[in-house]
Write a protein that holds these residues in place. Structure first.
Motif, PDB file in Angstrom:
ATOM      1  N   ASP A 134       6.358   0.473   6.715  1.00 52.75           N
ATOM      2  CA  ASP A 134       5.138   1.256   6.925  1.00 52.75           C
ATOM      3  C   ASP A 134       5.266   2.553   6.138  1.00 52.75           C
ATOM      4  O   ASP A 134       6.033   3.444   6.515  1.00 52.75           O
ATOM      5  CB  ASP A 134       4.941   1.547   8.412  1.00 52.75           C
ATOM      6  CG  ASP A 134       3.568   2.130   8.717  1.00 52.75           C
ATOM      7  OD1 ASP A 134       2.872   2.553   7.767  1.00 52.75           O
ATOM      8  OD2 ASP A 134       3.179   2.152   9.894  1.00 52.75           O
ATOM      9  N   TYR A 169       4.247  -8.045   5.743  1.00 52.54           N
ATOM     10  CA  TYR A 169       4.117  -7.125   6.877  1.00 52.54           C
ATOM     11  C   TYR A 169       4.409  -5.687   6.444  1.00 52.54           C
ATOM     12  O   TYR A 169       5.218  -4.985   7.058  1.00 52.54           O
ATOM     13  CB  TYR A 169       5.019  -7.555   8.037  1.00 52.54           C
ATOM     14  CG  TYR A 169       4.445  -8.696   8.836  1.00 52.54           C
ATOM     15  CD1 TYR A 169       3.635  -8.468   9.944  1.00 52.54           C
ATOM     16  CD2 TYR A 169       4.693 -10.014   8.460  1.00 52.54           C
ATOM     17  CE1 TYR A 169       3.083  -9.518  10.662  1.00 52.54           C
ATOM     18  CE2 TYR A 169       4.151 -11.078   9.164  1.00 52.54           C
ATOM     19  CZ  TYR A 169       3.334 -10.827  10.261  1.00 52.54           C
ATOM     20  OH  TYR A 169       2.786 -11.866  10.961  1.00 52.54           O
ATOM     21  N   CYS A 170       3.731  -5.262   5.391  1.00 53.22           N
ATOM     22  CA  CYS A 170       3.874  -3.898   4.896  1.00 53.22           C
ATOM     23  C   CYS A 170       2.533  -3.185   4.947  1.00 53.22           C
ATOM     24  O   CYS A 170       1.485  -3.807   4.729  1.00 53.22           O
ATOM     25  CB  CYS A 170       4.421  -3.890   3.475  1.00 53.22           C
ATOM     26  SG  CYS A 170       6.142  -4.443   3.360  1.00 53.22           S
ATOM     27  N   ALA A 171       2.548  -1.889   5.221  1.00 55.28           N
ATOM     28  CA  ALA A 171       1.304  -1.146   5.431  1.00 55.28           C
ATOM     29  C   ALA A 171       1.395   0.253   4.832  1.00 55.28           C
ATOM     30  O   ALA A 171       2.484   0.783   4.602  1.00 55.28           O
ATOM     31  CB  ALA A 171       1.014  -1.039   6.928  1.00 55.28           C
ATOM     32  N   HIS A 172       0.203   0.821   4.577  1.00 61.61           N
ATOM     33  CA  HIS A 172       0.068   2.201   4.113  1.00 61.61           C
ATOM     34  C   HIS A 172       0.924   2.444   2.871  1.00 61.61           C
ATOM     35  O   HIS A 172       1.874   3.236   2.873  1.00 61.61           O
ATOM     36  CB  HIS A 172       0.439   3.194   5.230  1.00 61.61           C
ATOM     37  CG  HIS A 172      -0.389   2.998   6.461  1.00 61.61           C
ATOM     38  ND1 HIS A 172       0.096   2.401   7.609  1.00 61.61           N
ATOM     39  CD2 HIS A 172      -1.692   3.274   6.707  1.00 61.61           C
ATOM     40  CE1 HIS A 172      -0.859   2.338   8.514  1.00 61.61           C
ATOM     41  NE2 HIS A 172      -1.964   2.858   7.989  1.00 61.61           N
ATOM     42  N   CYS A 212      -0.106  -7.489   5.582  1.00 60.16           N
ATOM     43  CA  CYS A 212      -0.198  -6.311   4.719  1.00 60.16           C
ATOM     44  C   CYS A 212      -1.578  -5.661   4.856  1.00 60.16           C
ATOM     45  O   CYS A 212      -2.599  -6.339   4.781  1.00 60.16           O
ATOM     46  CB  CYS A 212       0.057  -6.690   3.266  1.00 60.16           C
ATOM     47  SG  CYS A 212       1.799  -7.035   2.907  1.00 60.16           S
ATOM     48  N   HIS A 213      -1.606  -4.345   5.004  1.00 58.14           N
ATOM     49  CA  HIS A 213      -2.894  -3.661   5.162  1.00 58.14           C
ATOM     50  C   HIS A 213      -2.793  -2.196   4.747  1.00 58.14           C
ATOM     51  O   HIS A 213      -1.705  -1.622   4.668  1.00 58.14           O
ATOM     52  CB  HIS A 213      -3.391  -3.764   6.614  1.00 58.14           C
ATOM     53  CG  HIS A 213      -2.473  -3.139   7.639  1.00 58.14           C
ATOM     54  ND1 HIS A 213      -2.544  -1.822   7.995  1.00 58.14           N
ATOM     55  CD2 HIS A 213      -1.461  -3.682   8.373  1.00 58.14           C
ATOM     56  CE1 HIS A 213      -1.631  -1.557   8.921  1.00 58.14           C
ATOM     57  NE2 HIS A 213      -0.954  -2.672   9.156  1.00 58.14           N
ATOM     58  N   ASP A 214      -3.953  -1.639   4.427  1.00 58.45           N
ATOM     59  CA  ASP A 214      -4.082  -0.232   4.036  1.00 58.45           C
ATOM     60  C   ASP A 214      -3.192   0.084   2.833  1.00 58.45           C
ATOM     61  O   ASP A 214      -2.259   0.881   2.899  1.00 58.45           O
ATOM     62  CB  ASP A 214      -3.754   0.690   5.211  1.00 58.45           C
ATOM     63  CG  ASP A 214      -4.747   0.535   6.348  1.00 58.45           C
ATOM     64  OD1 ASP A 214      -5.883   1.037   6.220  1.00 58.45           O
ATOM     65  OD2 ASP A 214      -4.405  -0.143   7.339  1.00 58.45           O
ATOM     66  N   ILE A 215      -3.534  -0.567   1.726  1.00 56.84           N
ATOM     67  CA  ILE A 215      -2.730  -0.466   0.503  1.00 56.84           C
ATOM     68  C   ILE A 215      -3.650  -0.248  -0.692  1.00 56.84           C
ATOM     69  O   ILE A 215      -4.716  -0.866  -0.780  1.00 56.84           O
ATOM     70  CB  ILE A 215      -1.885  -1.740   0.314  1.00 56.84           C
ATOM     71  CG1 ILE A 215      -0.853  -1.875   1.446  1.00 56.84           C
ATOM     72  CG2 ILE A 215      -1.184  -1.748  -1.051  1.00 56.84           C
ATOM     73  CD1 ILE A 215      -0.158  -3.206   1.507  1.00 56.84           C
TER      74      ILE A 215
END
Length: 356
Positions: free
Chosen positions: A129, A150-153, A200-203
């Motif tokens: 994160d 599973y990675c974010a921001h 994965c989100h907010d990228i």
């Protein structure tokens, strides 16, 4: 002049990381040319600066170049084990190089002692994160270059690719310049640039250039072997809130690809500025698609439904392959704007009914 690579780069860079933690700076700078033979683990709240640096995977090794600290651990599959705020920043000429191909592929993995294919990612982050990768060149990736699960921001910017462009003829002779009619003979297959997988989100991804053997950027919501190996219990599986801007690549398959199947949601995606640069590219002939969403082929347990693929905006696309945009599956609330074609490309291949 060809670089002479110093041995034991993994050990050296790891020692710099440990020293930076001990002195409290949490920043390390690497310069020069180094051979990497085992994965370098990057801890939370850490910045690695590559200053006029060339890192090359050692011949015959089966390893990532970089992973996050808790990657592949039991705690790394839980929210407690999330790593935070990791940056890899290039300054000057910074190169991550896969080096000589090691023979590990999707067809050879887990056979005759071979490891899983994701050992060939140059960088593999799982459950991170807050991350930033910028101003680096990826060369000769042995599979996908940069892989995130599973990675974010995160931020990925000013990244250039040059994949291996060799194909081997029936007599065993090597040739440069990939040709569609010789795809079976491509040496390094599925050499993507950037892959965002499940969770994965907010990228933000922007200013991407160069040549990739397969997709330059792929957002792929599947429940495959990597996702099952690195799934994080308690975190959402969606791929969402991703902004992709200014992609100027020659891609043997697709410049930007979106795909979700088997119940993984893909939504709130903005793609703005995709430019096919394959015309006259010495590494390949004509590509297939500038932007591709969905597929008639089944990769997961089932195709996506309209409530699983939605709120996607695609604008400012210039396609020079077969099609500027290709669609399949079920998509809700799709917006396309300012799509141009050249070199005989067609604006749209719509196969949505075939995949339903």
């Amino acid at each position: 002049m060809k670089n002479t690579f110093h041995k034991h780069g993994s050990k050296y860079i790891t020692s710099l990381i440990h020293a930076a933690i001990e002195n409290g700076s949490r920043t390390a700078t690497v310069s020069g040319a180094w051979e990497i033979d085992t994965a370098i683990r990057l801890p939370s709240d850490f910045t690695l600066i590559l200053q006029d640096c060339h890192l090359r995977m050692a011949d015959g090794c089966f390893s990532n170049m970089f992973v996050n600290e808790h990657h592949g651990t039991e705690i790394g599959r839980t929210p407690i084990g999330t790593d935070h705020n990791i940056a890899v920043i290039g300054k000057g000429r910074a190169i991550l190089d896969g080096g000589e191909y090691n023979g590990l592929s999707e067809s050879t993995q887990l056979r005759d002692g071979m490891p899983p294919i994701w050992k060939n990612n140059l960088l593999l982050f799982t459950n991170v994160d807050g991350f930033r990768i910028e101003n680096v060149s990826c060369r000769n990736q042995r599979w996908w270059a940069l892989n995130f699960i599973y990675c974010a921001h995160g931020y990925l910017g000013n990244i250039d690719f040059c994949a291996n462009d060799v194909w081997i003829d029936a007599c065993g002779n090597s040739h440069h310049g990939l040709r569609r009619d010789r795809y079976a003979e491509v040496l390094v297959k599925n050499a993507d640039g950037i892959d965002l997988r499940q969770g994965c989100h907010d990228i933000v991804i922007e200013h991407i250039t160069g040549f990739t053997e397969d997709d330059s950027i792929a957002l792929t919501g599947l429940n495959g072997a990597p996702e099952q190996a690195f799934a994080v219990d308690g975190l959402p599986r969606d791929i969402c809130r991703v902004h992709i801007r200014d992609v100027r690549t020659a891609a043997f398959c697709t410049n930007v690809r979106l795909l979700n199947q088997g119940g993984i949601k893909l939504h709130d995606i903005e793609i703005d500025g995709v430019y096919d640069t394959s015309f006259g590219c010495p590494h390949m002939d004509r590509g297939l698609y500038a932007v591709r969403i969905g597929d008639v082929r089944l990769y997961g347990s089932r195709h996506a439904t309209p409530d699983e693929t939605y709120n996607i905006t695609v604008r400012n696309v210039r396609g020079g392959g077969d099609y500027a945009i290709a669609l399949a599956g079920s998509i809700r609330d799709l917006t396309t704007e300012n799509v141009e074609c050249f070199g005989g490309a067609q604006p749209l291949l719509d196969q949505r009914a075939e995949a339903d």
